[in-house]
Design an enzyme around this catalytic site. Sequence first.
Site, PDB file in Angstrom:
ATOM      1  N   SER A   1       0.845  -1.194   0.000  1.00 57.73           N
ATOM      2  CA  SER A   1       0.000   0.000   0.000  1.00 57.73           C
ATOM      3  C   SER A   1       0.877   1.238   0.000  1.00 57.73           C
ATOM      4  O   SER A   1       1.973   1.233   0.577  1.00 57.73           O
ATOM      5  CB  SER A   1      -0.901   0.017   1.240  1.00 57.73           C
ATOM      6  OG  SER A   1      -1.574   1.265   1.351  1.00 57.73           O
TER       7      SER A   1
ATOM      8  N   TYR B   1      -1.788  -0.241  10.098  1.00 61.63           N
ATOM      9  CA  TYR B   1      -1.929  -0.780   8.741  1.00 61.63           C
ATOM     10  C   TYR B   1      -0.735  -0.372   7.888  1.00 61.63           C
ATOM     11  O   TYR B   1      -0.148  -1.204   7.176  1.00 61.63           O
ATOM     12  CB  TYR B   1      -3.230  -0.265   8.124  1.00 61.63           C
ATOM     13  CG  TYR B   1      -3.428  -0.636   6.676  1.00 61.63           C
ATOM     14  CD1 TYR B   1      -3.889  -1.893   6.313  1.00 61.63           C
ATOM     15  CD2 TYR B   1      -3.165   0.281   5.662  1.00 61.63           C
ATOM     16  CE1 TYR B   1      -4.080  -2.241   4.982  1.00 61.63           C
ATOM     17  CE2 TYR B   1      -3.345  -0.050   4.328  1.00 61.63           C
ATOM     18  CZ  TYR B   1      -3.812  -1.311   3.996  1.00 61.63           C
ATOM     19  OH  TYR B   1      -3.987  -1.642   2.671  1.00 61.63           O
TER      20      TYR B   1
END
Length: 252
Positions: A147, A161
């Site tokens: 990501s 995350y």
Amino acid sequence: MGPLRMNGVLIITGASAGIGAATARMAAFSGWQRIVIHYGQDKAGAETTAAMVESMGAQAYLLQADVSKPKAIEKMFAKLRELKPGPVGLVNNAGIVSPHGSIGDLTPERVQKVFSVNVFGAIEVARQAVGLMRDWGQGGGIVNVSSAAARLGSAHQYIDYAASKGAIDTFTLGLADELAPEGIRVNAIRPGLIETEIHAKGGQPDRLERLAPTTPMGRAGTTEECAEAILWLLSERASYVTRSILDVSGGR
């Protein structure tokens, strides 16, 4: 059509929705003949993905496993070993996000939950896939789904995350170095603001609407754009590409 697509087995974790589902659909359209649709909880979504894959003439194999549990991953790969051997493509995509929050919200329980899927699970899936590649002796490739958060940090949103995806970036580099002598290429993509349900799951259903205009390209990306990048990295057209992390983030 290269031998990887003609004879290979493409394993996609987290293929019930989002980037995983888009990759499965596009893989079938692109000529992959055997596609493993893994899901964690969303059986209906996985069945929809499988039906679309089979409507394009490919064979879909539906497998459930909680990737936070190593034994579940082991059982899934035991089933995969029953398939006819071939080159193995792995799209290491399964991941979760917790509700947005700041450092005070990052309890040990929350961080453990995120890392158990996004890091520990992803590493175990890769380990099992490499074992399968070695046993079958026909090579393959891996694309990890990271990501842009790994670069940006996601302050006041999802630092845990982001940190988990930073671990995936580093894992990609090391694994690529380790497997290159065996002809197994390992790469990753870093999606940016992509039109998926993960934003709603993180408690920010309006996140794309707010942030997409701030990207250099002025819009959010699509799951299909991520799938294109993944499948290119797995294809023979990227035969000299390994240890690369490709941003699919609109310049963000």
